[in-house]
Design an enzyme around this catalytic site. Structure first.
Site, PDB file in Angstrom:
ATOM      1  N   HIS A  13       0.813  -1.217   0.000  1.00 18.66           N
ATOM      2  CA  HIS A  13       0.000   0.000   0.000  1.00 18.66           C
ATOM      3  C   HIS A  13       0.843   1.261   0.000  1.00 18.66           C
ATOM      4  O   HIS A  13       0.402   2.295  -0.469  1.00 18.66           O
ATOM      5  CB  HIS A  13      -0.952   0.015   1.203  1.00 18.66           C
ATOM      6  N   GLY A  14       2.023   1.188   0.548  1.00 16.40           N
ATOM      7  CA  GLY A  14       2.831   2.404   0.556  1.00 16.40           C
ATOM      8  C   GLY A  14       4.135   2.179   1.272  1.00 16.40           C
ATOM      9  O   GLY A  14       4.273   1.271   2.103  1.00 16.40           O
TER      10      GLY A  14
END
Lengths: 346, 464
Positions: free
Chosen positions: B324-325
Site C-alpha cells: 500500500h505504501g
C-alpha cells in the site's frame, strides 16, 4: 473478425438515459416553486469561512441589537478587534458590535450594512469606528461575487453562480436554491486551521455571536520575502465612496477612523509617518469626527497571523490599546448625545 | 485523468464514439483500447508511459518464451526473471526513498554518519497495479494455468486497459485476455448495469468520500484531539477510504461494462463481514486473492503445519501492508491484520460454533476500525499520540456537529448497502420497480452535480 456487436435499439438507450431526468425535473420544480412561493426557508448560504462570516455580519447588521459602538471594515477589523475584550476594557459601559467582513465588500457594501443597522436600531447608534488595513486604501475593487452576495442576501434572493456550464446546470435544476436554503444550515467542516480552531461553519457563527461579531485568525505569521508591498497610499478614487459612507449614517452618529497595524518586520522605516498622512487625508474624506491616531501602526511579529491579521494574542493586546484610544472619542459622543435610553427606540 | 473530472467525461464520450465506429475489427478495437489507455495514462505524466510499455512488452516476451520452453529449469529461470524485473521496477520507484530514509534513521541511531541520498522519486501512478497484473500473467503461464497470448496488441490492451489501469481491480489473464480475443455482445442490461455502476461509483467518491475528507483531516491532522473525536474520525476514514476505493472500482467496472467487458468484482460489502477472514474475502478482493494465490500459496500456504502457516499469514499480510505504501504505518497495518487473522483462525478452531452476528459483526468492524487508524495516522509518533488520546474523553464543542455531519454524509451509503445485503444482490437497485430505480438514479445524478468539484480530488489509492 467482428469486434463487438450492439444488441440494443436506440429507443432502449433513450429510455435508459431519459429515465435519469424525471426525478431532477421534479426536484427542480419543487425548489423553484418553493422559493417563489416563499415556502422554503430564506437563503442562508453559510457554506465556508468567508460566506459564513458574511452571512453573520449581514444578518447582524439587520437585526435589533444593543450596540452603541459599531465597528466596520475589512478582515483586519474583523480579526483585530476582540469585541468582548474591548467591552471589558471599556468598563462595560458600552456595547460593541463588530461588522468587519472577511472578504472585502468595498465601502459601498459597508455603507449598505451601516444603513441597515441604523434602520433596524433607530436612535441606538452613537459611534461608528471604521477600521481598515492600509492595503484596502490602495483602492482595490471589491470582488463582484461578494458584493452581489451581500445584496442578494439582503434581498432574500438565491445566489447566482458564475456563468460556467456547471453553475448553469446547478441553477436550472434548483441546486443553488437547495444549497443556499438547506445546505448552508447543515454543519459543514471548515478547512485546515479553521477547522482546528472553530470546527464547523455553525461553530464559527456561534463564536462570532459570543464575540460580538469578531473572529480570530487561527494562523501564525511567519516573516519572509514575497508577502507584498508595504508602501501604502490612498487612492483618489475612494473619495466619493468615503463620502457615501458618511452619508449612509444618521447625523447623530460620530464617525471615528483608524488603520490596522502590520508586523514590525514587514513595515518599512517610514511606515508610521506614511500611515499618519494617509489617515489624516482619509479622515477628511470620510468627514470623520475623530481619528485613532495614536494606535500603533506596527506591532511585534509574534502578535500576527498574517501581514493583515493579528492572531488570538495580538487581538487581545490590540483591543486594550484600542479601548484606551477610543475612550475619549466615546466620551465626546456621550457629551454630544445623551446616553441611549430604551425610550429612544420609540 | 481522473474519473471524477469533466475532462474524463469528454474523453470517454469521444472514446465511445470511436469504439462504436470500429465495431467490425477486433484489431481496430484493441488498437483503440491501447491508444485510448495510453492517452488516459499519459494525461497525468506521459514520461511514465515508457514504464508501462516496457513492463507490458517484457512480460509478453517472457510469456511467449515460457510457452515455447519445456525445460523446467529454464522455465523457472524465466519466471524468476519476470518477478525480479517487475519487483525491481516497483522497488525502485516505490520503495527506494523509503529504504534510504529508514537506513539513514538506523545509521543515525548507531551514530554512523554515512548518509545515503534520497532521490525524491515521483511514484508513477498505478505502478503497483499494473506490475502485479502483468506479473500474475507470467506466473499463470509458468503454472500452465493460462496459455501464452501470441498477440502483442491484445497483451498491451490487457495490461493497460484504462478503466482499471491506475487503481484496479487487478485482472487475471484468464479473465480479461479471452475477452480481448473474442467478439463481445453489448446488451441493454449491460448498459443499464454499467450506467448504475458509474453513477453509484462516482457518488461514492464525489458525494461521500470527498465530503468525508475534511472530517478526516480535522481529526488526523490535528495534534490535540480527544478520544470520542478520534473514534468518529476513524469511522469517517473507514467510510472515506471505502467510498473512494470501491467507488473507483465500481466506475471501472461500469465503464468496462459499457464497452462489453466484464471486470472481476473488487468489493462485496466488506463492513458486513462477521470475521476478519470474511472481511478479506470482501475487501479489495483482487489484491487479497492475488496475495493468496501468488504469495501465500507460494510460501507453502497452510500445508506445512500450523506454525509455518502462521508465519506465512504474517509475511503475506506484512507485504500486503507494504504494497500500500512505503511507510512503516502500512506495514504495521498489515501486521495488525495478520495477527487478527491468526487469532481468528485460532478462535474458530478452538470454538467451532460461530458467534452471533450481532456480536461478531461489530467486533470485526471495531478491529478493522483501529486498523484504519494505523493506516491513516502516517507515523509511529502519531499512532502513539492518537492511541494514547483514546482514553481522553473530553469533547470539543463541535463534537455534535461532527457526528451529525458524519451521519448525514454516510446515510445514503449505509442505506443502499443494507438494501444490497438484505437482497443478497449488489445490483439490487436495478431490480427495484422502474419508478424507484429511475428516481434513485436521478437523485444520485443531482448529488453528483451538486458536489462535482471544478478541481477534482484524486482517488486515495492512486498514491499506492
Amino acid at each position: 473478425m467482428k469486434s463487438h456487436a450492439y444488441h440494443i435499439r436506440p429507443a432502449e438507450v433513450a429510455r435508459l438515459l431519459g429515465g435519469l431526468l424525471p426525478a431532477p425535473i421534479v426536484f427542480a420544480g419543487v425548489m423553484w416553486l418553493g422559493a417563489l412561493s416563499g415556502i422554503l426557508p430564506a437563503p442562508w448560504p453559510a457554506l465556508d469561512v468567508d460566506r459564513t462570516i458574511l452571512v453573520h455580519q449581514a444578518q447582524a447588521s439587520q437585526s435589533p441589537a444593543d450596540a452603541d459602538v459599531l465597528f466596520i471594515g475589512d478582515s483586519s477589523c474583523l480579526m483585530d478587534v476582540a469585541g468582548v475584550k474591548l467591552e471589558q476594557a471599556l468598563a462595560e459601559k458600552h456595547h460593541v458590535l463588530n461588522l468587519g467582513t472577511f472578504m472585502y465588500v468595498g465601502f459601498g457594501g459597508y455603507s449598505a450594512m451601516l444603513s441597515r443597522y441604523a434602520d433596524a436600531n433607530p436612535g441606538r447608534l452613537r459611534t461608528v469606528v471604521v477600521l481598515v488595513h492600509p492595503e484596502m486604501l490602495r483602492g482595490m475593487d471589491a470582488p463582484a461575487y461578494y458584493r452581489r452576495f451581500l445584496s442578494d442576501f439582503y434581498a432574500g434572493a438565491d445566489l447566482r453562480e458564475p456563468d460556467s456550464v456547471h453553475g448553469q446546470l446547478c441553477g436550472v435544476f434548483g441546486l443553488n436554491i437547495f444549497q443556499d436554503r438547506f445546505l448552508g444550515r447543515a454543519p459543514l467542516p471548515l478547512p485546515k486551521e479553521w477547522a482546528r480552531f472553530y470546527g464547523f461553519n455553525l461553530d464559527l457563527y456561534q463564536f462570532m455571536n459570543r464575540e460580538r461579531g469578531s473572529a480570530v485568525d487561527p494562523h501564525q505569521y511567519a516573516a519572509g520575502p514575497g508577502q507584498g508591498n508595504a508602501e501604502y497610499h490612498l487612492a483618489p478614487a475612494l473619495q466619493d465612496q468615503c463620502r457615501a459612507l458618511r452619508a449612509a449614517l444618521p447625523p447623530s452618529a460620530r464617525v471615528v477612523v483608524g488603520l490596522a497595524p502590520v508586523p514590525e518586520s514587514f513595515a518599512p522605516p517610514d511606515h508610521a509617518s506614511r500611515c499618519q498622512r494617509i489617515l489624516a487625508q482619509w479622515a477628511e474624506w470620510v468627514g470623520a469626527d475623530g481619528v485613532l491616531a495614536s494606535l500603533p501602526m506596527s506591532m511585534p511579529d509574534r502578535f500576527f497571523a498574517s501581514t493583515t491579521h493579528l492572531n488570538a494574542a495580538g487581538r487581545l493586546a490590540y483591543s486594550e490599546l484600542l479601548a484606551r484610544e477610543l475612550q475619549p472619542q466615546l466620551e465626546a459622543a456621550a457629551n454630544k448625545h445623551p446616553p441611549y435610553k430604551a425610550a429612544d427606540e420609540k | 485523468m481522473l474519473f471524477n473530472s469533466t475532462v474524463f467525461l469528454q474523453f470517454f464520450a469521444a472514446f465511445l464514439l470511436l469504439y462504436f465506429l470500429c465495431r467490425n475489427s477486433l484489431t481496430g478495437r484493441n488498437l483503440l483500447i491501447v491508444a485510448g489507455s495510453w492517452v488516459f495514462y499519459g494525461w497525468w505524466n506521459y514520461r511514465f508511459l515508457a514504464l508501462l510499455i516496457f513492463s507490458g512488452c517484457f512480460d509478453f516476451c517472457l510469456g511467449r518464451w515460457l510457452g515455447s520452453t519445456v525445460d523446467d529449469r529454464k522455465r523457472k529461470a524465466l519466471v524468476v526473471m519476470s518477478v525480479v524485473a517487475n519487483l525491481s521496477l516497483l522497488g525502485f520507484f516505490k520503495y527506494y526513498d523509503f529504504f534510504v530514509g529508514s537506513m539513514n534513521a538506523l545509521l543515525a541511531r548507531m551514530h554512523v554518519a554515512v548518509p545515503l541520498h534520497a532521490l525524491g522519486i515521483i511514484l508513477p501512478v498505478g505502478i503497483s497495479f499494473y506490475t502485479f497484473q502483468s506479473l500474475s500473467y507470467v506466473i499463470d503461464v509458468y503454472r500452465r494455468q493460462v496459455p501464452p497470448t501470441p498477440n502483442l496488441l491484445q497483451y498491451l490492451a490487457y495490461v493497460s486497459f484504462f478503466p482499471q489501469l491506475v487503481a484496479g481491480p487487478i485482472q487475471r489473464g484468464h479473465h480479461l485476455l479471452p475477452q480481448l480475443q473474442q467478439t463481445l455482445n453489448i446488451r441493454p442490461e449491460m448498459l443499464a448495469e454499467g450506467l448504475w455502476l458509474i453513477i453509484w461509483g462516482l457518488c461514492k467518491k464525489v458525494v461521500i468520500a470527498d465530503n468525508l475528507a475534511p472530517l478526516v483531516e480535522m481529526v488526523f491532522d490535528n495534534p490535540a484531539i480527544a478520544g470520542p473525536v478520534i473514534g468518529l474520525g476513524a469511522l469517517a476514514f473507514a467510510f472515506q477510504i471505502y467510498g473512494d476505493f470501491s467507488g473507483y472500482s465500481d466506475v471501472a467496472r461500469g465503464l468496462a461494462k459499457m464497452l462489453g467487458f466484464d471486470l472481476a468484482e473488487n468489493f462485496n460489502l466488506p463492513y458486513f463481514a462477521t470475521d476478519l477472514r470474511e472481511f478479506w474475502r470482501r475487501w479489495h478482493i483482487s489484491l487479497s486473492t492475488w496475495l493468496r494465490d501468488y504469495l501465500y500459496i507460494s510460501l507453502g500456504g497452510n500445508r506445512e503445519g500450523s506454525r509455518r502457516t502462521a508465519v506465512n499469514v504474517l509475511i503475506t499480510m506484512l507485504l500486503g501492508g507494504l504494497w500500500h505504501g512505503a511507510a512503516w504505518n502500512f506495514i504495521l497495518w498489515g501486521g495488525w491484520h495478520g495477527l487478527g487473522l491468526l487469532v481468528t483462525r485460532w478462535w474458530q478452531r478452538r470454538f467451532p460454533g460461530r458467534l452471533p452476528a450481532w456480536l461478531s459483526l461489530p467486533a470485526t468492524f471495531l478491529f478493522v476500525l483501529y486498523g484504519w487508524l494505523l493506516f491513516r495516522a502516517g507515523s509511529f509518533a502519531r499512532i502513539h499520540a492518537l492511541t494514547a488520546s483514546l482514553t481522553d474523553w473530553s469533547a470539543p464543542v463541535w463534537l455534535l456537529h461532527y457526528a451529525v455531519s458524519l451521519v448525514l454524509i454516510v446515510t445514503p451509503l449505509v442505506v443502499i448497502e443494507i438494501w444490497q445485503k438484505r437482497s443478497q444482490n449488489l445490483l439490487a437497485p436495478l431490480a427495484a420497480p422502474w419508478w424507484l430505480r429511475h428516481a434513485l438514479q436521478g437523485l444520485l445524478c443531482l448529488g453528483l452535480l451538486l458536489f462535482w468539484e471544478v478541481k477534482s480530488l484524486p482517488f486515495i489509492y492512486f498514491q499506492f
